[in-house]
Scaffold this motif. Structure first.
Motif, mmCIF file in Angstrom:
data_model
loop_
_atom_site.group_PDB
_atom_site.id
_atom_site.type_symbol
_atom_site.label_atom_id
_atom_site.label_comp_id
_atom_site.label_asym_id
_atom_site.label_seq_id
_atom_site.Cartn_x
_atom_site.Cartn_y
_atom_site.Cartn_z
ATOM 1 N N GLY A 222 -10.242 22.706 -62.894
ATOM 2 C CA GLY A 222 -9.041 22.015 -62.464
ATOM 3 C C GLY A 222 -8.847 20.723 -63.205
ATOM 4 N N HIS A 223 -9.549 20.579 -64.343
ATOM 5 C CA HIS A 223 -9.481 19.318 -65.084
ATOM 6 C C HIS A 223 -8.573 19.455 -66.294
ATOM 7 C CE1 HIS A 223 -10.832 15.777 -67.408
ATOM 8 N NE2 HIS A 223 -10.945 15.258 -66.195
ATOM 9 N N PRO A 224 -7.766 18.448 -66.592
ATOM 10 C CA PRO A 224 -6.793 18.560 -67.691
ATOM 11 C C PRO A 224 -7.417 18.588 -69.085
ATOM 12 C CG PRO A 224 -6.708 16.370 -66.709
ATOM 13 C CD PRO A 224 -7.561 17.202 -65.815
ATOM 14 N N SER A 225 -8.727 18.395 -69.213
ATOM 15 C CA SER A 225 -9.369 18.542 -70.519
ATOM 16 C C SER A 225 -9.627 20.012 -70.853
ATOM 17 C CB SER A 225 -10.701 17.783 -70.550
ATOM 18 O OG SER A 225 -11.622 18.355 -69.645
ATOM 19 N N LEU A 226 -9.357 20.921 -69.911
ATOM 20 C CA LEU A 226 -9.588 22.357 -70.129
ATOM 21 C C LEU A 226 -11.022 22.580 -70.603
ATOM 22 C CD1 LEU A 226 -6.192 23.257 -71.874
ATOM 23 C CD2 LEU A 226 -6.729 23.222 -69.430
ATOM 24 N N ASP A 227 -11.971 22.204 -69.753
ATOM 25 C CA ASP A 227 -13.362 22.025 -70.149
ATOM 26 C C ASP A 227 -14.258 23.238 -69.957
ATOM 27 O OD1 ASP A 227 -13.216 21.915 -67.393
ATOM 28 O OD2 ASP A 227 -14.039 19.898 -67.204
ATOM 29 N N VAL A 228 -13.683 24.434 -69.747
ATOM 30 C CA VAL A 228 -14.506 25.628 -69.528
ATOM 31 C C VAL A 228 -14.201 26.736 -70.535
ATOM 32 C CG1 VAL A 228 -14.916 25.190 -67.072
ATOM 33 C CG2 VAL A 228 -12.899 26.516 -67.776
ATOM 34 N N VAL A 229 -13.698 26.377 -71.704
ATOM 35 C CA VAL A 229 -13.381 27.330 -72.789
ATOM 36 C C VAL A 229 -12.719 28.602 -72.238
ATOM 37 C CG1 VAL A 229 -15.091 26.420 -74.397
ATOM 38 C CG2 VAL A 229 -15.809 28.186 -72.810
ATOM 39 N N HIS A 230 -11.613 28.390 -71.530
ATOM 40 C CA HIS A 230 -11.007 29.479 -70.768
ATOM 41 C C HIS A 230 -10.516 30.621 -71.644
ATOM 42 C CE1 HIS A 230 -7.609 26.879 -71.895
ATOM 43 N NE2 HIS A 230 -6.863 27.951 -71.827
ATOM 44 N N GLU A 231 -10.224 30.349 -72.921
ATOM 45 C CA GLU A 231 -9.648 31.386 -73.777
ATOM 46 C C GLU A 231 -10.642 32.473 -74.181
ATOM 47 O OE1 GLU A 231 -7.906 27.534 -75.777
ATOM 48 O OE2 GLU A 231 -9.699 28.063 -74.633
ATOM 49 N N ILE A 232 -11.929 32.283 -73.913
ATOM 50 C CA ILE A 232 -12.903 33.289 -74.345
ATOM 51 C C ILE A 232 -13.683 33.866 -73.168
ATOM 52 C CG2 ILE A 232 -13.097 32.424 -76.693
ATOM 53 C CD1 ILE A 232 -15.666 30.992 -75.859
ATOM 54 N N ASN A 233 -13.081 33.847 -71.982
ATOM 55 C CA ASN A 233 -13.688 34.451 -70.801
ATOM 56 C C ASN A 233 -12.918 35.690 -70.373
ATOM 57 O OD1 ASN A 233 -15.938 32.620 -69.321
ATOM 58 N ND2 ASN A 233 -14.576 31.368 -70.577
ATOM 59 N N ASP A 234 -13.604 36.598 -69.676
ATOM 60 C CA ASP A 234 -12.930 37.782 -69.143
ATOM 61 C C ASP A 234 -11.872 37.399 -68.126
ATOM 62 O OD1 ASP A 234 -14.510 40.243 -70.246
ATOM 63 O OD2 ASP A 234 -16.035 38.791 -69.662
ATOM 64 N N ILE A 235 -12.169 36.401 -67.315
ATOM 65 C CA ILE A 235 -11.172 35.849 -66.404
ATOM 66 C C ILE A 235 -11.340 34.347 -66.376
ATOM 67 C CG2 ILE A 235 -12.672 36.152 -64.386
ATOM 68 C CD1 ILE A 235 -10.170 36.467 -62.659
ATOM 69 N N ALA A 236 -10.221 33.644 -66.359
ATOM 70 C CA ALA A 236 -10.245 32.194 -66.202
ATOM 71 C C ALA A 236 -9.125 31.780 -65.268
ATOM 72 C CB ALA A 236 -10.094 31.498 -67.553
ATOM 73 N N LEU A 251 -3.632 32.166 -64.335
ATOM 74 C CA LEU A 251 -4.591 33.256 -64.536
ATOM 75 C C LEU A 251 -4.591 33.718 -65.989
ATOM 76 C CD1 LEU A 251 -6.550 35.461 -63.476
ATOM 77 C CD2 LEU A 251 -4.516 36.827 -62.900
ATOM 78 N N TRP A 252 -5.781 33.709 -66.602
ATOM 79 C CA TRP A 252 -6.001 34.207 -67.964
ATOM 80 C C TRP A 252 -7.010 35.349 -67.905
ATOM 81 C CZ3 TRP A 252 -4.550 31.305 -72.685
ATOM 82 C CH2 TRP A 252 -3.742 30.200 -72.405
ATOM 83 N N VAL A 253 -6.824 36.359 -68.774
ATOM 84 C CA VAL A 253 -7.670 37.560 -68.720
ATOM 85 C C VAL A 253 -7.950 38.057 -70.141
ATOM 86 C CG1 VAL A 253 -7.685 40.000 -68.045
ATOM 87 C CG2 VAL A 253 -6.911 38.289 -66.418
ATOM 88 N N GLY A 254 -9.145 38.608 -70.335
ATOM 89 C CA GLY A 254 -9.407 39.424 -71.513
ATOM 90 C C GLY A 254 -9.910 38.717 -72.747
ATOM 91 N N GLY A 255 -10.555 37.563 -72.617
ATOM 92 C CA GLY A 255 -11.106 36.903 -73.795
ATOM 93 C C GLY A 255 -12.577 37.210 -73.987
ATOM 94 N N SER A 256 -13.021 37.233 -75.229
ATOM 95 C CA SER A 256 -14.446 37.274 -75.573
ATOM 96 C C SER A 256 -14.560 37.210 -77.087
ATOM 97 C CB SER A 256 -15.156 38.518 -75.031
ATOM 98 O OG SER A 256 -15.040 39.615 -75.894
ATOM 99 N N LEU A 257 -15.755 36.890 -77.570
ATOM 100 C CA LEU A 257 -15.945 36.758 -79.013
ATOM 101 C C LEU A 257 -16.766 37.936 -79.542
ATOM 102 C CD1 LEU A 257 -16.476 32.901 -79.292
ATOM 103 C CD2 LEU A 257 -14.412 34.233 -79.765
#
Length: 576
Positions: A222-236, A251-257
């Protein structure tokens, strides 16, 4: 210039003329060896055998399906046997590569670690792990040299302070990323702690969610720095403010490296704090029921999302799993500040949180115990781990700030790191990992020391850190595709010829990825890095290469131009 995208060939839709192992479409017939052993016995059940049989009878009593399969459900992997060089990694079978010791992964799930918890983590390192402990980029603690006989006692100690290894690995809901400054940051949008706690309370270790097609990674902030690398998680779940409904989550879905990198996508819905656990549960069950199980390399959620698209995913989530519609919602605002939280920052209660950098995540028993003592000495509250291999201490009183920051230095931590100490990450590497080809941790420590000396004159001129991430194999545990400079370990050929038969010599080295980044690392949006064709660097020349390319960037950049923006416009010669 000749610059090529790092992403492998496009994600392909699985063939419709054969079973892809989707439980809701094809039934539950096991289509490979992994699915067979999971069907025979849920991985969560192996704990009882560890406690009652294997810890008593020793390493040789462990059958293969548990040792190389179900142990992962409790955070245990056999570690690499010392002395096996990287050129043999792909040539040997797992049993030839492995030692009789384990890596153990402890999940923190964004929790605040009290001094008591830090001391327990330190005691495990000292008593059972030969002093090892690493902070990972998943907010975990990883130990090495763990013997099976000691695992029950380690679990007992962890659980005495609310920690665990439950589903820390395996085809499960692995450790959650949570904002390290949850509940204390003055500029927080929403505190994600209740969501993470409720998800864990309801479903962590639930057998209904411990047989997924592959791993499933979660991030909530919930922090405005976007501090959990949300773009590379299955769900964020990313904190936003709805114009009519107030604070909640996007809701973000479907990221991984890994070897087929893909950034997650917005589903376009607004999720309230109360709805968030059920939405998480719905997404996990979509993956469980519709995920592709036939081929392991096509089994992550990103492949299903690529096939379905976000509109169908939303429709299935709402109609089959939630039973109600979610309102449309806004995207998160661009990140405000770096998400590693290094340095001294004011809290909303008048105290401060202090982010400190170890060297590439390395901490040990003495460091963890010393940090516990320091927190108590100055009257601070607790510590959290970050997604950048850092530690953040919460609740430092103003009158204790100077003593606390000075005390960190004596522990091998620093709230005032150099440019490259702050921004360099490294995976476990060949020291312990059976998949690795090259050394990473020791190499990174050496490179940081070199760059601190070589680039001291440039550091005051660079307005943001330049990420340097070292990975020991192609799997990208250290996020090489999303770093300014990402280094992928491999055996490379150097010398007069292009191969060993032409006068070349094979040595440990790295393929270079350039210009990647995530929103929480100073970018407006996530972007995968790129490779320069043929650019590979021997491990002994990494500092030379980084110095060369950073000095070129400093000389050629336009005002305000980031390293990634410069890379996108530079010619090939400048990137060599």
């Amino acid at each position: 210039m000749t610059v090529t995208d790092t992403a492998p060939r496009a994600l392909r839709t699985p063939r419709a003329d054969r079973s892809n192992g989707q439980w809701k479409v094809d039934g539950r017939a096991a289509l490979n060896g992994t699915e067979e052993f999971k069907a025979e016995d849920n991985g969560i059940n192996v704990r009882e055998r560890i406690e009652t049989i294997y810890a008593r009878d020793g390493f040789d009593s462990i059958p293969d399906s548990d040792l190389h399969g179900r142990f992962r459900w409790w955070g245990l992997y056999t570690q690499r046997k010392p002395g096996i060089d990287g050129g043999r990694t792909a040539q040997l079978e797992p049993h030839e590569l492995e030692d009789r010791y384990f890596m153990m992964r402890i999940r923190s799930d964004g929790a605040a670690l009290t001094p008591e918890a830090l001391r327990v983590l330190g005691s495990i390192s000292t008593d059972f792990a030969r002093g090892t402990a690493d902070i990972t980029d998943r907010q975990n603690i990883q130990y090495h040299w763990i013997e099976i006989e000691n695992v029950p006692e380690i679990w007992r100690r962890l659980e005495s302070v609310g920690l665990e290894t439950t589903t820390a690995c395996g085809d499960t809901t692995r450790g959650f990323l949570g904002s390290p400054v949850a509940g204390v940051a003055a500029d927080e949008i929403i505190d994600p702690t209740p969501v993470i706690c409720e998800i864990k309370r309801r479903w962590l270790g639930n057998p209904e969610l411990t047989n997924l097609p592959r791993k499933f990674k979660t991030a909530v902030t919930g922090h405005p720095s976007l501090d959990v690398v949300h773009e590379i998680n299955d769900i964020a779940l990313v904190g936003v403010v709805h114009p009519a409904l107030g604070p909640g989550y996007d809701l973000w879905v479907g990221g991984s490296l890994s070897t087929t990198p893909r950034l997650s996508e917005r589903i376009g819905v607004f999720v309230t704090q109360e709805q968030a656990p059920d939405v998480w549960h719905g997404v996990v069950r979509i993956f469980r029921d519709y995920g592709y199980r036939r081929l392991r390399n096509k089994a992550r959620l990103k492949f299903l999302l690529a096939d379905w698209g976000t509109e169908r995913f939303r429709e299935v989530l709402e109609s089959e799993y939630l039973g109600y519609r979610l309102p449309d919602g806004p995207p998160p605002a661009p990140a405000v500040g770096p998400g590693d939280h290094v340095g001294v920052h004011p809290q909303k209660d008048g105290r401060y949180y202090v982010g400190a950098a170890p060297l590439v995540g390395r901490v040990g028993g003495a460091t963890l115990a010393g940090l516990a003592d320091l927190i108590e000495q100055v009257g601070a509250d607790a510590a959290r781990l970050t997604a950048f291999q850092k530690v953040v201490v919460l609740g430092v009183p103003e009158e204790g700030l100077e003593a606390f920051v000075d005390g960190l230095e004596s522990l091998g931590l620093t709230a005032r790191p150099s440019l490259f100490r702050r921004s360099t990450m490294a995976c476990t590497g060949i020291e312990f990992c059976k998949l690795a080809i090259v050394d990473t941790k020791d190499s990174a420590v050496s490179v940081i020391a070199d760059l601190e000396r070589r680039l001291a004159d440039l550091e005051p001129l660079l307005d943001r850190p330049i990420e340097l991430n070292l990975n020991g194999c192609p799997n990208s545990c250290a996020r090489i595709q999303t770093a300014d400079i990402g280094l992928k370990g491999q055996i490379i050929t150097v010398g007069s010829g292009s191969g060993t038969g032409s006068g070349g010599v094979q040595v440990p080295g790295f393929q270079v990825h350039l210009g990647g980044g995530l929103a929480g690392t100073g970018r407006d949006a996530g972007e995968l890095g790129r490779t320069v064709r043929g650019l590979k660097v021997p491990a002994t020349e990494v500092a030379d290469y980084v110095e060369r390319v950073v000095r070129r960037y400093a000389a050629e950049r336009t005002p305000g131009q980031s390293f990634a923006q410069w890379v996108a416009r530079a010619d090939e010669e400048a990137l060599q």
